[in-house]
Design a protein around this motif. Structure first.
Motif, PDB file in Angstrom:
ATOM      1  N   PRO A   1      31.448   6.086   9.005  1.00 38.72           N
ATOM      2  CA  PRO A   1      31.334   6.634   7.650  1.00 38.72           C
ATOM      3  C   PRO A   1      31.400   5.557   6.571  1.00 38.72           C
ATOM      4  N   VAL A   2      32.195   4.509   6.821  1.00 34.33           N
ATOM      5  CA  VAL A   2      32.304   3.428   5.832  1.00 34.33           C
ATOM      6  C   VAL A   2      30.990   2.663   5.736  1.00 34.33           C
ATOM      7  N   MET A   3      30.391   2.339   6.883  1.00 35.64           N
ATOM      8  CA  MET A   3      29.114   1.611   6.871  1.00 35.64           C
ATOM      9  C   MET A   3      28.012   2.474   6.275  1.00 35.64           C
ATOM     10  N   CYS A   4      28.018   3.771   6.579  1.00 34.82           N
ATOM     11  CA  CYS A   4      27.008   4.671   6.014  1.00 34.82           C
ATOM     12  C   CYS A   4      27.151   4.757   4.490  1.00 34.82           C
ATOM     13  N   ALA A   5      28.398   4.823   4.024  1.00 34.08           N
ATOM     14  CA  ALA A   5      28.625   4.852   2.578  1.00 34.08           C
ATOM     15  C   ALA A   5      28.150   3.557   1.940  1.00 34.08           C
ATOM     16  N   LEU A   6      28.373   2.438   2.626  1.00 37.40           N
ATOM     17  CA  LEU A   6      27.919   1.139   2.115  1.00 37.40           C
ATOM     18  C   LEU A   6      26.400   1.111   1.972  1.00 37.40           C
TER      19      LEU A   6
ATOM     20  N   GLY B   1      24.425   3.764   1.858  1.00 38.72           N
ATOM     21  CA  GLY B   1      23.925   4.851   1.025  1.00 38.72           C
ATOM     22  C   GLY B   1      23.353   6.009   1.819  1.00 38.72           C
ATOM     23  N   ALA B   2      23.737   6.144   3.097  1.00 43.63           N
ATOM     24  CA  ALA B   2      23.271   7.271   3.905  1.00 43.63           C
ATOM     25  C   ALA B   2      24.108   8.510   3.583  1.00 43.63           C
ATOM     26  N   PRO B   3      23.492   9.680   3.494  1.00 45.64           N
ATOM     27  CA  PRO B   3      24.248  10.890   3.148  1.00 45.64           C
ATOM     28  C   PRO B   3      25.193  11.310   4.268  1.00 45.64           C
ATOM     29  N   ARG B   4      26.283  11.963   3.879  1.00 48.46           N
ATOM     30  CA  ARG B   4      27.338  12.355   4.806  1.00 48.46           C
ATOM     31  C   ARG B   4      26.810  13.175   5.988  1.00 48.46           C
ATOM     32  N   GLU B   5      25.827  14.045   5.734  1.00 48.82           N
ATOM     33  CA  GLU B   5      25.349  14.923   6.806  1.00 48.82           C
ATOM     34  C   GLU B   5      24.633  14.151   7.913  1.00 48.82           C
ATOM     35  N   ASP B   6      24.295  12.882   7.660  1.00 43.55           N
ATOM     36  CA  ASP B   6      23.591  12.084   8.668  1.00 43.55           C
ATOM     37  C   ASP B   6      24.489  11.044   9.328  1.00 43.55           C
ATOM     38  N   TRP B   7      25.771  11.040   9.011  1.00 43.07           N
ATOM     39  CA  TRP B   7      26.660  10.018   9.567  1.00 43.07           C
ATOM     40  C   TRP B   7      26.709  10.072  11.083  1.00 43.07           C
ATOM     41  N   GLN B   8      26.681  11.273  11.664  1.00 46.99           N
ATOM     42  CA  GLN B   8      26.763  11.368  13.126  1.00 46.99           C
ATOM     43  C   GLN B   8      25.538  10.754  13.787  1.00 46.99           C
ATOM     44  N   LEU B   9      24.373  10.905  13.155  1.00 46.91           N
ATOM     45  CA  LEU B   9      23.158  10.260  13.678  1.00 46.91           C
ATOM     46  C   LEU B   9      23.375   8.758  13.806  1.00 46.91           C
ATOM     47  N   PHE B  10      23.917   8.156  12.743  1.00 48.04           N
ATOM     48  CA  PHE B  10      24.157   6.710  12.762  1.00 48.04           C
ATOM     49  C   PHE B  10      25.174   6.340  13.839  1.00 48.04           C
ATOM     50  N   ALA B  11      26.182   7.173  14.009  1.00 48.17           N
ATOM     51  CA  ALA B  11      27.191   6.908  15.045  1.00 48.17           C
ATOM     52  C   ALA B  11      26.537   6.892  16.422  1.00 48.17           C
ATOM     53  N   ASP B  12      25.642   7.858  16.679  1.00 54.25           N
ATOM     54  CA  ASP B  12      24.977   7.943  17.986  1.00 54.25           C
ATOM     55  C   ASP B  12      24.050   6.754  18.212  1.00 54.25           C
ATOM     56  N   TRP B  13      23.250   6.412  17.186  1.00 56.05           N
ATOM     57  CA  TRP B  13      22.335   5.274  17.323  1.00 56.05           C
ATOM     58  C   TRP B  13      23.110   3.981  17.559  1.00 56.05           C
ATOM     59  N   THR B  14      24.169   3.785  16.790  1.00 57.55           N
ATOM     60  CA  THR B  14      24.960   2.559  16.905  1.00 57.55           C
ATOM     61  C   THR B  14      25.567   2.444  18.292  1.00 57.55           C
ATOM     62  N   GLU B  15      26.104   3.541  18.790  1.00 56.35           N
ATOM     63  CA  GLU B  15      26.731   3.548  20.119  1.00 56.35           C
ATOM     64  C   GLU B  15      25.738   3.087  21.184  1.00 56.35           C
ATOM     65  N   GLU B  16      24.507   3.555  21.086  1.00 55.15           N
ATOM     66  CA  GLU B  16      23.498   3.221  22.086  1.00 55.15           C
ATOM     67  C   GLU B  16      23.009   1.783  21.944  1.00 55.15           C
ATOM     68  N   ILE B  17      22.661   1.398  20.715  1.00 57.85           N
ATOM     69  CA  ILE B  17      22.067   0.067  20.503  1.00 57.85           C
ATOM     70  C   ILE B  17      23.073  -1.035  20.809  1.00 57.85           C
ATOM     71  N   PHE B  18      24.340  -0.779  20.514  1.00 55.93           N
ATOM     72  CA  PHE B  18      25.319  -1.850  20.691  1.00 55.93           C
ATOM     73  C   PHE B  18      25.471  -2.270  22.147  1.00 55.93           C
ATOM     74  N   LYS B  19      25.062  -1.425  23.064  1.00 56.18           N
ATOM     75  CA  LYS B  19      25.148  -1.799  24.483  1.00 56.18           C
ATOM     76  C   LYS B  19      24.361  -3.081  24.767  1.00 56.18           C
ATOM     77  N   ALA B  20      23.321  -3.323  23.974  1.00 52.50           N
ATOM     78  CA  ALA B  20      22.509  -4.519  24.182  1.00 52.50           C
ATOM     79  C   ALA B  20      23.179  -5.779  23.652  1.00 52.50           C
ATOM     80  N   LEU B  21      24.252  -5.614  22.878  1.00 50.91           N
ATOM     81  CA  LEU B  21      24.922  -6.756  22.263  1.00 50.91           C
ATOM     82  C   LEU B  21      26.170  -7.191  23.014  1.00 50.91           C
ATOM     83  N   ASN B  22      26.544  -6.469  24.038  1.00 51.95           N
ATOM     84  CA  ASN B  22      27.806  -6.755  24.697  1.00 51.95           C
ATOM     85  C   ASN B  22      27.596  -7.752  25.826  1.00 51.95           C
ATOM     86  N   PHE B  23      28.187  -8.930  25.683  1.00 50.92           N
ATOM     87  CA  PHE B  23      27.974  -9.993  26.664  1.00 50.92           C
ATOM     88  C   PHE B  23      28.921  -9.815  27.848  1.00 50.92           C
TER      89      PHE B  23
END
Length: 417
Positions: free
Chosen positions: A153-158, A160-182
């Protein structure tokens, strides 16, 4: 070039060795790392040389002869080409030299007080809401109940994403970050990551199109406004940066918050000290990140034959700057294993990296962590760990996988009084 160097090859110099498994946590290696550190500033670990001393870690992170290998987390999975590799290699983390300098210059112009000024209210509201949900129970798992849902929610607020879409960002971030974990022993689904990334890109395209007609005071608007000598960010770069901010600003913060809460819980005098002296919040962040960091290593590779620290590193040598060991270097920190949030006049921690790739969001991360720790210690005057808190491997983003605590709430203390 050091073709005629007389320095000993780093692999043949009889340096101490570190023999730990790829699943080892920081707690598993701290004693061995300290013993090796007492003998030499460099050790040979399971993946290659590890720089252990504070001064040499700081130096190598600023040395342009050692670069962050593009797509290193994917290479550990055997992925060295393709659309996901291209995405990673062309991210802010994957770039070096003039392209990296150009992007850093533009992005730094976007991190303005205007873009971050309204975050304090959001930060406090988010962490208070999370505590509200568990307060009556008198117990919670800090990882799942507080730390994991906190940063999105803090990153989404930064951005400018609306509150109703915060869960979308959480889901995308969870998936994409798997590619960053060494973590070479962890596998992921490349297709699923690319699907999530495409959805995020499409969403950002819509956000950018809307902002171009109506710039506001969020970070995305500032990125669109950013200009340096007539240069601006294009749509591909805006997409890449938004994804980068979400990755860098979400998983790091959630893991560090859980790690910071754990070490404070395990030192009740320090929990109480922060509760009574919230002005120590920034020092508490620095000390928890020094003592119990969520990021313990910074991978680098020698781009040529390099003489460094009195040793020859052949071109291509994979090197780990062990920031965890550097942060506990007894040459630098008095009683380095002691946890004390009132430490003063200490050198900057290495947890945020250094040199050209020093974390752009370091100040924002400090702010998020400081506010969260102040609210937690104020609202939960007494907190104790009630069960095991195993950590993830130090080779990736680490921190506790679970952190069960029980607590006495401020509300209950007031009622008893």
């Amino acid at each position: 070039m050091t073709a005629h160097s007389t320095a000993p090859n780093v692999f043949e110099a009889g340096l101490p060795t570190l023999d730990y498994s790829l699943a080892a946590t920081p707690h598993d290696v701290v004693d061995d790392a300290r013993e090796a550190q007492s003998r030499a500033p460099i050790a040979i670990g399971p993946l290659g040389p590890e720089i252990l001393s504070y001064n040499m870690v700081r130096e190598i992170l600023r040395d342009h002869r050692f670069r962050l290998p593009p797509g290193i987390t994917l290479a550990a999975q055997g992925i060295t080409s393709g659309p996901l590799y291209d995405k990673m290699a062309n991210s802010l983390l994957g770039l070096d030299g003039p392209p990296h300098v150009r992007l850093r210059k533009l992005v730094s112009k976007a991190f303005t007080p205007r873009a971050t000024s309204r975050l304090d209210e959001t930060i406090r509201a988010v962490v208070n809401t999370l505590i509200d949900r568990v307060e009556d129970a008198g117990r919670c798992d800090v990882v799942t109940d507080i730390a994991r849902p906190y940063p999105t929610p803090v990153m989404c607020a930064l951005l400018g994403a609306p509150r109703e879409d915060w869960q979308l960002f959480a889901d995308w971030t969870e998936e994409i970050f798997k590619a960053l974990n060494f973590q070479p022993d962890v596998t992921f689904d490349e297709a699923a990551i690319m699907d999530a990334w495409r959805e995020l890109d499409a969403y950002v395209d819509d956000m950018v199109a809307a902002r171009r007609h109506n710039l506001t005071d969020d970070l995305l608007s500032e990125l669109i406004r950013a200009e340096s000598e007539g240069d601006r960010l294009d749509l591909d770069e805006l997409r890449m940066l938004v994804a980068g901010f979400l990755m860098a600003g979400t998983d790091t913060t959630r893991n560090q918050l859980a790690a910071s809460v754990q070490v404070l819980c395990e030192h009740p005098d320090q929990w109480q000290k922060l509760r009574e002296h919230p002005e120590l919040a920034m020092q508490a962040v620095e000390e928890t990140m020094r003592h119990s960091p969520a990021a313990c290593i910074a991978p680098r590779a020698a781009v040529e034959d390099v003489e460094f620290g009195g040793y020859l590193f052949p071109a291509g040598t994979f090197v780990l700057a062990n920031t965890f060991a550097a942060n506990r270097d007894p040459v630098i920190y008095d009683d380095a294993d002691r946890f004390d949030i009132s430490r003063k006049d200490v050198p900057a921690i290495m947890t945020f990296g250094g040199g050209a790739h020093y974390c752009l969001g370091a100040n924002l991360a400090r702010r998020e962590l400081a506010e969260a720790l102040v609210v937690l210690t104020r609202r939960l005057p007494v907190a104790n760990r009630t069960g095991p808190a195993p950590w993830k491997s130090l080779l990736g983003m680490t921190g506790p996988t679970t952190l069960p605590i029980e607590f006495t709430s401020e509300q209950l203390v007031a009622a008893d009084a």
